[in-house]
Design an enzyme around this catalytic site. Structure first.
Site, short mmCIF file in Angstrom:
data_model
loop_
_atom_site.label_atom_id
_atom_site.label_comp_id
_atom_site.label_asym_id
_atom_site.label_seq_id
_atom_site.Cartn_x
_atom_site.Cartn_y
_atom_site.Cartn_z
N TYR A 49 1.02 -1.15 0.03
CA TYR A 49 0.04 0.15 -0.13
C TYR A 49 0.93 1.22 -0.07
O TYR A 49 0.80 2.04 0.92
CB TYR A 49 -0.82 -0.05 1.35
CG TYR A 49 -2.17 0.60 1.15
CD1 TYR A 49 -2.78 0.52 0.10
CD2 TYR A 49 -2.76 1.04 2.55
CE1 TYR A 49 -4.33 1.07 0.54
CE2 TYR A 49 -3.85 1.59 2.74
CZ TYR A 49 -4.61 1.71 1.72
OH TYR A 49 -6.16 2.57 1.88
N ASP A 80 -3.90 -5.55 -10.15
CA ASP A 80 -4.26 -5.96 -8.98
C ASP A 80 -5.77 -5.79 -9.00
O ASP A 80 -6.35 -5.12 -8.32
CB ASP A 80 -3.67 -5.57 -7.71
CG ASP A 80 -4.12 -6.26 -6.36
OD1 ASP A 80 -4.38 -7.55 -6.51
OD2 ASP A 80 -4.18 -5.75 -5.38
N GLU A 136 -0.24 -1.14 -10.72
CA GLU A 136 0.82 -1.51 -9.74
C GLU A 136 2.18 -2.01 -10.39
O GLU A 136 1.99 -2.22 -11.50
CB GLU A 136 0.33 -2.54 -8.59
CG GLU A 136 -0.92 -2.24 -7.98
CD GLU A 136 -0.78 -3.26 -6.78
OE1 GLU A 136 0.10 -3.84 -6.26
OE2 GLU A 136 -1.92 -3.15 -6.12
N HIS A 176 -2.82 7.34 -2.75
CA HIS A 176 -3.91 6.32 -2.79
C HIS A 176 -4.54 5.93 -1.47
O HIS A 176 -5.81 5.72 -1.35
CB HIS A 176 -3.25 4.78 -3.41
CG HIS A 176 -3.94 3.65 -3.53
ND1 HIS A 176 -5.19 3.56 -4.29
CD2 HIS A 176 -4.08 2.65 -2.73
CE1 HIS A 176 -5.80 2.58 -4.28
NE2 HIS A 176 -5.15 1.87 -3.17
N LYS A 234 -10.06 -9.57 -3.50
CA LYS A 234 -8.93 -9.63 -4.49
C LYS A 234 -8.36 -10.84 -4.95
O LYS A 234 -7.56 -11.01 -6.00
CB LYS A 234 -7.70 -9.14 -3.17
CG LYS A 234 -7.91 -7.58 -2.59
CD LYS A 234 -7.52 -6.59 -3.69
CE LYS A 234 -7.95 -5.28 -3.01
NZ LYS A 234 -7.57 -4.24 -3.75
MN MN Z 1 -3.49 -3.82 -4.59
#
Ligand code: MN
Length: 440
Positions: free
Chosen positions: A141, A245, A213, A146, A265
């Site tokens: 992260y 992702d 990413e 973000h 996810k």
């Molecule tokens: Mn991610």
């Protein structure tokens, strides 16, 4: 600025593979990314190769022709396998020696041009596999922009939690559902909770999102019970891929507390086929610094080398092409641009943090940077941020709108590095199309 450059980085170097010399080509001779491929429709084995222009140097063919210096033959054999894990596990110096030898084979004036040309396969004729057998995937992260934008949507009163500035927040992802670019993603199904109702529904995700990413692939690992010194992290990173992702924002919002992301996810993550090596990225290294007023990291997450060369100037674009655009023959449009240099946590810190408890990292492990948003609106690197949770839909040139992705949408990530006095190198692409959910 310390950059460890050698003859393979020379901007003047050209290849006898003429497409590699064209302006804007992702794969000039200064790049030489590794991947795994096979020719379509031939029922043959996957093997390792190196991209050059619009071609692939088939390393299995190179090995069988015995055209490399004997000292790098074993490294080439490792890089020719159907997954690159054994090659990734080699010491950096051995991988570097192979790069130098491949650069010599492919350079204009090569004594082995004729034999090497017989080892080329056109990129237009192949399919790719994942570059490595990925045993572990962790996702971080590392963009404060973000984390702030998303935190504000999920927890308006408390967007950034106190741990954020002290450790790179991460979680363990799922490896079985990682797929290479070109494999479609099926819209997931899950529990969705409408705040106006008491009980959740079980239904297709309505808020399907990508995350722009970078994926770092681990080279040499470490033994269980040991750590990786932050000064040694360069010796444990193999290279970088593009990573999308995938995220189901409605499933995420309902499930994520208190243990973090799970089914929102794990349904899929997409990876580009070509791994740009850390050596190829060397010319684009740049200093890493935190904004003024931010706390200094603890000693195990800091070394002076980071200030000198802790980041890499990688520019990343996301493009979108809807089904309607495709049907009308309209090209994809760029919807965001990110810079890796905007990350709050450096690659070396992610790696050192993950191993700091004694975890053994393994060759081929994938570390996701986290969504790489920057401070500018155009650098918001997922739709959740860009559309503020769907409230401000993206306006497309053909009049369509997108709050989140619809079936038939294709997203295409690309990235490149450029710097005065050096070649421009690129990452190829990570392309995925959204398929409708299964019938519930
Ligand atoms: Mn991610």
């Amino acid at each position: 600025m310390t950059r460890i450059l050698n003859a393979t980085h020379d901007q003047q170097l050209q290849s006898w593979v003429s497409s590699a010399n064209e302006a804007g080509c992702d794969f000039p001779i200064q790049n030489l990314p590794h991947g795994v491929f096979r020719r379509l429709g031939k029922n043959e084995a996957f093997r390792g190769g190196v991209a050059i222009g619009d071609q692939i140097l088939d390393l299995a063919a190179v090995v069988s022709k015995n055209i490399l210096p004997p000292a790098v033959q074993a490294s080439a054999e490792a890089a020719a396998k159907a997954s690159l894990n054994d090659f990734m596990a080699l010491p950096t110096a051995q991988r570097s020696d192979l790069r130098a030898a491949l650069s010599t084979l492919l350079a204009t004036g090569s004594a082995q041009q004729h034999a090497t040309a017989a080892c080329l396969v056109s990129q237009s004729e192949v399919e790719y596999a994942l570059p490595a057998r990925i045993e572990n995937f962790s996702d971080f992260y590392s963009s404060l922009s973000h984390a702030t934008n998303v935190g504000a949507l999920f927890r308006p009163d408390n967007p950034i939690l106190p741990n954020y500035r002290w450790l790179p927040v991460g979680y363990h992802g799922r490896t079985s559902s990682i797929r290479v670019s070109g494999v479609d993603v099926r819209r997931p199904v899950g529990q969705l909770k409408d705040p106006a109702r008491d009980i959740p529904d079980f239904a297709p995700c309505k808020r399907l999102d990508y995350e722009v990413e970078l994926g770092m692939l681990v080279g040499q690992g470490n033994e269980l019970g040991t750590a990786i010194d932050i000064k040694e992290t360069d010796n444990h990173l193999f290279g970088i891929c593009l990573l999308n992702d995938w995220s189901a924002r409605d499933i995420q919002a309902w499930e994520y507390q208190p243990l973090g992301p799970f089914l929102a996810k794990s349904f899929m993550s997409s990876l580009s086929p070509w791994v740009v090596t850390m050596e190829a990225l060397e010319p684009y290294r740049t200093g890493f610094a935190r904004p003024a007023g931010e706390p200094e990291p603890l000693p195990h997450l800091w070394c002076p080398e980071l200030a000198e060369r802790g980041s890499i100037d990688i520019r990343i674009q996301m493009q979108l092409q809807t089904q309607r655009m495709r049907d009308a023959g309209e090209a994809p449009v760029v919807i965001s641009t990110s810079r890796f240099t905007d990350a709050y946590w450096a690659m070396a810190q992610l790696l050192a943090h993950q191993a700091s408890n004694g975890t053994n990292l393994c060759p081929g492990d994938l570390l996701g940077s986290g969504t790489l948003s920057g401070p500018e609106p155009e650098s918001r690197a997922c739709l959740l941020e860009m559309t503020e949770g769907g409230k401000k839909p993206l306006q497309l040139p053909n009049g369509e709108q997108r709050g989140f992705l619809e079936d038939g949408d294709t997203v295409i990530m690309t990235a490149y590095c450029e710097r005065e006095g050096h070649a421009r190198i690129g990452f190829g692409e990570c392309r995925t199309t959204v398929l409708p959910a299964r019938t519930v």
